[in-house]
Structure formats: C-alpha cells, structure tokens
Design an enzyme around this catalytic site. Structure first.
Site, PDB file in Angstrom:
ATOM      1  N   HIS A  49       0.818  -1.203   0.000  1.00 46.87           N
ATOM      2  CA  HIS A  49       0.000   0.000   0.000  1.00 46.87           C
ATOM      3  C   HIS A  49       0.856   1.259   0.000  1.00 46.87           C
ATOM      4  CE1 HIS A  49      -3.901   1.928   0.513  1.00 46.87           C
ATOM      5  NE2 HIS A  49      -3.367   2.709   1.432  1.00 46.87           N
ATOM      6  N   GLU A  94      -8.211   7.656  -5.269  1.00 48.94           N
ATOM      7  CA  GLU A  94      -7.639   6.651  -4.371  1.00 48.94           C
ATOM      8  C   GLU A  94      -8.717   5.681  -3.924  1.00 48.94           C
ATOM      9  OE1 GLU A  94      -5.440   8.151  -1.059  1.00 48.94           O
ATOM     10  OE2 GLU A  94      -3.581   8.196  -2.221  1.00 48.94           O
ATOM     11  N   SER A  95      -8.274   4.497  -3.476  1.00 48.17           N
ATOM     12  CA  SER A  95      -9.209   3.462  -3.042  1.00 48.17           C
ATOM     13  C   SER A  95      -9.312   3.396  -1.530  1.00 48.17           C
ATOM     14  CB  SER A  95      -8.751   2.096  -3.565  1.00 48.17           C
ATOM     15  OG  SER A  95      -7.498   1.758  -2.995  1.00 48.17           O
ATOM     16  N   HIS A  96     -10.453   2.902  -1.054  1.00 47.70           N
ATOM     17  CA  HIS A  96     -10.635   2.512   0.340  1.00 47.70           C
ATOM     18  C   HIS A  96     -11.431   1.214   0.341  1.00 47.70           C
ATOM     19  CE1 HIS A  96     -10.173   4.710   4.398  1.00 47.70           C
ATOM     20  NE2 HIS A  96      -9.001   4.546   3.815  1.00 47.70           N
ATOM     21  N   ARG A 117      -8.176  15.628   1.506  1.00 52.22           N
ATOM     22  CA  ARG A 117      -6.975  16.159   2.164  1.00 52.22           C
ATOM     23  C   ARG A 117      -5.789  16.174   1.207  1.00 52.22           C
ATOM     24  NH1 ARG A 117      -8.942  13.098   6.209  1.00 52.22           N
ATOM     25  NH2 ARG A 117      -7.338  11.486   6.061  1.00 52.22           N
ATOM     26  N   ASP A 118      -5.698  15.155   0.346  1.00 46.01           N
ATOM     27  CA  ASP A 118      -4.627  15.161  -0.651  1.00 46.01           C
ATOM     28  C   ASP A 118      -4.708  16.394  -1.539  1.00 46.01           C
ATOM     29  OD1 ASP A 118      -3.332  12.827   0.099  1.00 46.01           O
ATOM     30  OD2 ASP A 118      -4.551  11.548  -1.183  1.00 46.01           O
ATOM     31  N   ASN A 512      -5.170   7.426 -11.964  1.00 44.17           N
ATOM     32  CA  ASN A 512      -5.731   6.085 -12.076  1.00 44.17           C
ATOM     33  C   ASN A 512      -5.796   5.384 -10.729  1.00 44.17           C
ATOM     34  OD1 ASN A 512      -3.089   4.827 -11.605  1.00 44.17           O
ATOM     35  ND2 ASN A 512      -2.622   5.389 -13.710  1.00 44.17           N
ATOM     36  N   GLY A 549      -1.795   8.442  -8.845  1.00 44.76           N
ATOM     37  CA  GLY A 549      -2.982   7.650  -8.545  1.00 44.76           C
ATOM     38  C   GLY A 549      -2.740   6.687  -7.413  1.00 44.76           C
ATOM     39  N   ASN A 550      -3.222   5.456  -7.582  1.00 50.69           N
ATOM     40  CA  ASN A 550      -3.234   4.511  -6.481  1.00 50.69           C
ATOM     41  C   ASN A 550      -3.256   3.089  -7.041  1.00 50.69           C
ATOM     42  OD1 ASN A 550      -5.759   3.195  -4.393  1.00 50.69           O
ATOM     43  ND2 ASN A 550      -3.694   3.567  -3.693  1.00 50.69           N
TER      44      ASN A 550
END
Length: 754
Positions: A49, A94-96, A117-118, A512, A549-550
């Site tokens: 991560h 981003e993912s959660h 926040r990013d 992405n 991205g993430n």
C-alpha cells in the site's frame, strides 16, 4: 532501546507482513536487528500500500509529461495541471476497498476525507468529487448492506464537508461479492505558483502535527490493505479509520490559510501509515532528517505505545514543516479554527553516510532510529519483478463466435430492452445520487444539463474569476478488462476521453486507481501488466499523461477469487468557453438523429450477451485507436461549430440504451431504422466502441452530412426525435412508450434496495 534478548524474531516479522529476505535487509540497513517499533515502521512503509513494491516497475512505464504538468507524477500529494488564466487543477483518485468491505460507512467516508486532504495539502480548494463503486450480486443481503453503507458514508461526509459529488459510476458483478471497490476522486483549484509541496528541509525548522488527536483507529491499516480479505479480516476492524467531516472542514480552511502565509516549507496529509509515512516521505524528499518527540503528539487514549502513535491512521491530521521563527503565526491560525496544533519536533541535517535519519523519542528514550530514504518508494524500499503468465481462460474467451448465437427478431427487442433498462448496471442511479449534494458551491453545470461527464465551473472562495470549467469523469468497464486487459484498459482511457469530448471539453490528464487481486498469483499479475501497458499506450495516443494515482492489490478472497481487474481511469478535461457545453438530452420534435462512427457485428462482452443471454465467455468488444481518434476529433469540431443539439456516447447496453437515455433525459421519444448491413442484436445492443449518437436541427442536415462526407467519417442517419405521443420505435415497431421506459429505468435500483 530494547535489549538483544527482547528484539523481535523472524516470526514476528512474518506476522507483520514482511518477507524473510526483507527482515534480513532491514537488519543490514540498520546494522543491527530492529526493535519492535522499528520493525513495525518498516512493515507499514514496505507494505504494498505504501511502497508499491510489486507495481512500481510497471507504473514507471506510463507517460507522465506534458507542457501543462506542474508537479512530477506521484511525487506530491496529488497531480497538478495548468488550466490557464494563472490557475491549476489538482486532482487524484484513491481506493478505500478493504476498510469498506468490513465497515462500509466509515470505510467510504474516510476515503472521501482522505482524497480531499490530498487536494488541499496541495494548497488547492476542492470543488468537486466523483466516485467509482463496484459491488457483488445485488440480490444478496450482504451486498445491499455494503451498498447502503458506502453510499451513506460518501453522502454524509461529502455533504457535511461541503464539496459537491457531481458524478461517478456503479457496477455489479458476482466477482465483487467479498471485495467491493470504493474509489474516491477529488479535484480542486489553486493559483499557479501558490501550491504547497510534501517536503521537509531547513535545519532547525519546526515540525507540527495539526488537526485531530491521534487514536488507536487505523493502526496497521496499510498492512491490512496489503493482504487478501478472509474470514479473519473482521478481527482487524481497528484498522478501519473513523472520520469527522466537520473537523475536516476546519482543517481545510486552516491549512489553506497557513499555506497562504508563505511560511510553509512542506505539508502532507497523514493517510496510510500516519505519522511515520509523513515524516519519512517528507524527509526523504527534502534530504533531511527529523527528531520527533512522541510525548508531544495529542492523543485520544492514554499510554499509547510508540508504534501505535507512529502507525495510527486517525483521520483529519496533517504534518507541517514551517520556517523557524514563525511558530506563533501557525499556532495563532490553528487556535482561531479551534484545532490541535502541536510542535512535535524539528528538522535535522543529513548525516555523513545517509540523506537524513528519523529519531523518535518516547518518555525521553530513543525508541526508533531509522533512515528516511530507506523507508520510502523511490528510495530503499524493495522493488520486485513478479512472475506473470496469461490465464488459460483468455484463449477460451477468444474462441467466441457470434455466429453461434442466433440473431434476434423485432418482436424480441422489447424483452431485451426491458431487461437492460432495469438492470442495476444500466438503470438510473437516482437512488444513489439523491443521497449526495451535487449543488453545494453552485459550480456544478451538469445537474440540470445532463452530459457524459461532469462539468464544474472553476469558482469558489479565493479563486480568481474565470469562465473556465473543468470536465471530469471516472470510467472503467471491468468486464472488458477481464476479457482482455490490454484492450479493456485502452477502452477505459478512450471512453473517458470520449465522455469529456461529448460534454464539450478537451481531455488533459489522467489519474488512475488500479484495483487487482493478489500480485503473487502469476495470472493476476499478468492482468496488471497487460492493463498498465494498454493504459500507457492509450494515454500516449490521446495526450493525457498520468499525474499519479493509487494501486490496490489483494482484492481477492478464497471464496470468490480475485475481482475483475479494474483499472479505473479518472480524467480531467477543460472547457474554455461555457458556450461549448454539450448535453445528452434530446431537444425538439423532428430533430435528426445520427450515429457517428462505425458499427460492427459485435456483441462481445456486452451486457446483453453477459446478463440477458448468460454467455460469460467472450473477448473485449471491437476497438481501434484510429477510429476512436477520428470520431472524437469530429465531435469536437461539430460542437465548436454549433451544429449539434446533443451528444451521447454509445457504451453499456449499446445503441438502444444510448437512445433511450437521451430520450428519457429530454422527455422525448425516437423513431429509427436499423442498419440492414449488420445483425439486429449487434446493431441495437452490441457495445463496439468509438460511436456517438448526436442530434441536429433539420436545417443543418446538409451541413452535417457534407462535413461527415468530406472528413470520411463513418455515420448513419438513424431517424428523428418524437415529442407528441413519445415512444421508442424501431423499424416502425413500437418497442415501448417513454412512460414505460422511465418507470423501469428510474425505479429499478430503488425498488431493489427497498
């Protein structure tokens, strides 16, 4: 520091998610065995991560440069793109996923908080949000519970925070039964030259932690997100963070105010891995160290252990480095906003043999001494080249032959249309978007003017006045990607571009969110490699560089296997002139309907084939770069010349669904003729790419057709818009009335959820 006898073992390292060779490497870096706090630090910072250790070799192949890029891809909190008039747009997705699988409300809510926040740590004021959501079988009570929780979490946090949610996507498939995907996108605006950086330098400059107090929520959240979901995952609920949108709103205003002083050296959101992530990444980037007193960190619980303070992912917190001597200014601003603001350390010089060390103290004792550079992505974090191989099913899918499927008759159209218009993957998302505030800030230009992408005026407190709008979208048909990852990823980029173009914008850049299964499974890693390469080819072709991205691996379970490979594309476009805005709704009785682009005999991976005929094995639909480019350039020209009244791209559900959506949006009907050169099922319900439905006034018939002939653009005159007694008519056969279609389309998702 711990005694040798008390130092953690290899077994402890394994439990923290570290490989044996990584444990050995840590000892080599430190010149000794790590203590538990240090081992915990490396475990989160070297998790997938945070370190991208299994993906970075391929991410580096993506195109990252353009004249508009103002921040190096992946090196700041978010991407930053010049949009003219002295303004820049910061945006990211981003993912959660893992937190949302266990606790959907807080998982989704804190995903929204984290992505915003990013944006504002870049100095940008957020003005719009999108989300991309994937869930399993909607007939399952678990799926309904997850969907309810996620949607409510997004709505409650976003609405309270005061940023409009202006669009998104929602997709259902059994592969997501255990692992839902929750990807959050945010975009904000900042004046060029006034953005902030995530860095730290200047010996003696003070280091502050600001915002919420630090608690035990979210500890080891990064390592939790770097493993498969299993029955034991519910034991890790403390790894799910808890959000407070009202605190975030205060933090937004305070952060923008301190950045405006010009005294901020660097600022970074405390997301994954909390304090240790922010201190190490900022220090490594600035090639300095830090000395941090953990006793000075405001905490929610007494007697928190050093590793708990360092690894906590409590929300609404920032790390800020400012110019020495300006402490009273930052303290005064945060006092005004009634937020915690505590100096916890200072910047130290780099050493003789390293670029800067982090020294953490607790109760006056040194509890961790680690080199910042060796912790981070691009520094000493491990980088792996994983084995990959094509799954056997890919060749089986490629064997699909349309001739093995009987074509339909006109009397079959109604049944198929009813199935598609009521299917959860196609029907109205009204049940979802009515829970979101799309108008707060009054910048959304799409609420009463539906279009393929969201159009948001660039405006807000402190943002200079301009007529520009950003045009934003999130796109990915994961069924296509599963059928052929390279082509499916190309289509995801192309469709994002097409949606922006059909809305009147110009595509600029991409962020992405790469959602995949376990990277140690060769077939899963092949999905990843192929998708990244396809995405890179498409971004290069459409001049939409990747700003960052993430990567979210480990979306996999023993029960369901990996999710479909889902490389979600978040794309930023720009609309210079509001007169260029184009909507998808049909306007007037008698307007002419054209299909721009070439239809093919193709029903591969369509919703019709997959869910109506229950044929799961087929390749991705037809796609060719040259066709897509030609169509998009033609649509841009026709919009700029003022010839079009509507434009809507052909995607999920095929041509019939596209026509129905435009008709329902305008409370109109349509009457069209089919193309006798192609099968009826493929013409109406196939999902071959690079096609757009447009309407034009009758007086522009010669102009439009002359242009299309001159540019050798494939097109077909379909028919006309109906107003009186509106219905959907194909080849003189009435399929359904407008009223019947709207009942199905508008109410199906709500009825299921009720």
């Amino acid at each position: 520091m711990d005694t040798l006898e008390s130092l953690p073992s290899l077994e402890t390292a394994r439990k923290l998610g570290l490989l044996p060779e990584e444990f050995d490497r840590i000892a080599e870096i430190l010149g000794r065995r790590p203590n538990f706090t240090e081992l915990s630090i490396f475990s989160v910072m070297w998790s997938e991560h945070c370190s991208y250790k299994n993906s970075i070799v391929w991410l580096k192949t993506l195109p990252r440069d353009s004249d508009r890029m103002l921040a190096k891809a992946g090196e700041e909190n978010a991407g930053l793109v010049d949009i003219g008039d002295g303004l820049a747009c910061s945006f990211k997705i981003e993912s959660h996923n893992h937190p949302s699988a266990l606790e959907p409300y807080q998982g989704a809510a804190t995903g929204v908080g984290g992505i915003n926040r990013d944006i504002f740590t870049m100095g940008a004021r957020p003005i719009a949000q999108l989300n991309s959501l994937r869930f399993g079988d909607l007939s399952l009570p678990k799926t309904k519970r997850l969907l309810r929780g996620v949607v409510k979490g997004i709505g409650d946090y976003g609405n309270a925070f005061g940023i409009p949610t202006v669009g998104g996507e929602l997709f259902f498939d059994d592969c997501y039964n255990t692992n839902p995907l929750v990807n959050a996108f945010s975009a904000g605006i900042v004046e060029v030259g006034k953005s902030a950086k995530a860095t730290s330098y200047g010996v003696g400059n003070p280091v502050f932690i600001v915002g919420s107090a630090t608690g035990k929520d979210g500890i080891h959240g990064a390592t939790f997100a770097s493993e498969d979901i299993s029955a034991a995952s519910t034991d890790k609920l403390p790894a799910v963070q808890v959000g407070d949108p009202f605190m975030e709103k205060l933090l937004l205003e305070a952060s923008l105010e301190i950045i405006a002083t010009g005294y901020v050296i660097g600022i970074q959101d405390m997301g994954a891995a909390g304090i240790i992530c922010s201190t190490s990444e900022m220090s490594a980037k600035g090639e300095h160290g830090m000395i941090i007193d953990l006793d000075k960190v405001p905490t929610r619980q007494p007697n928190m252990a050093p590793f708990e303070i360092l690894l906590s992912e409590s929300q609404e917190r920032m790390l800020v480095v400012i110019e020495k001597g300006k402490e009273h200014i930052i303290q005064g601003i945060f006092d005004k906003w009634d937020l915690n603001c505590a100096q916890i350390g200072e910047v130290t010089p780099k050493g003789e043999h390293d670029l800067g060390r982090l020294h953490f103290y607790r109760n006056g004792e040194l509890v961790a001494d680690v080199p910042a550079y060796d912790l981070v992505l691009g520094g000493g974090a491990p980088v792996y080249h994983r084995e990959y191989k094509e799954p056997a099913y890919i060749k089986e899918y490629a064997k699909f032959n349309i001739d093995d499927v009987d074509d339909i008759e006109h009397e079959d159209i109604k049944e198929i249309a009813e199935h598609l218009l009521s299917h959860p993957n196609i029907c109205s998302r009204k049940w979802v978007y009515e829970q979101y505030d799309s108008m707060v800030g009054t910048g959304n230009r799409s609420t009463n003017a539906p279009s393929d992408a969201a159009v948001v005026r660039v405006k807000g407190p402190g943002i200079p006045e301009t007529e520009k709008s950003i045009v934003i979208t999130v796109d990915c048909n994961s069924r296509y990607v599963n059928a052929n990852p390279r082509i499916g990823a190309k289509i995801a980029v192309a469709e994002a571009c097409r949606n922006i173009v059909c809305s009147g914008g110009e595509p600029l850049a991409v962020t992405n969110n790469l959602n995949f299964g376990n990277p140690y499974v060769p077939e899963v890693y092949w999905h990843f490699v192929e998708a990244v390469q396809g995405m890179g080819e498409a971004c290069l072709r459409f001049s939409t560089p990747v700003t960052g991205g993430n990567v979210s691996f480990y979306n996999q379970s023993s029960d369901d296997g990996p999710v479909f490979p889902t490389p979600t594309i978040g794309m930023l476009g720009l609309m210079e002139n509001p007169a260029h805005q184009m909507t998808l709704d049909f306007k007037n009785e008698g307007d002419l309907i054209y299909l721009i682009g070439q239809s093919t005999n193709d029903i591969a991976s369509s919703e019709y084939l997959y869910s109506f005929l229950d044929i799961k094995a087929s390749p991705a639909p037809y796609f060719e770069f040259d066709d897509e480019w030609h169509v998009q350039e033609g649509i841009k020209t026709m919009i700029r010349n003022g010839w079009l009244l509507s434009a809507h791209d052909v995607s999920d559900g095929g041509l019939f669904v596209t026509l129905a959506e435009s008709a329902m949006a305008g409370n109109k009907g349509f009457q069209i003729v089919s193309d006798d050169r192609h099968r009826l099922d493929s013409f109406l319900f196939g999902e071959s790419q690079s096609r757009v439905v447009v309407t034009v006034p009758a007086e522009h018939k010669q102009t439009i057709e002359g242009y299309l002939h001159d540019t050798i653009m494939p097109f077909m005159f379909l028919g006309t818009v109906m107003d009186s007694s509106p219905a959907f008519v194909v080849d003189n056969t009435q399929v359904m009335t407008l009223a019947e279609a709207k009942i199905l389309y508008d109410n199906s998702l709500g009825n299921i959820m009720a």
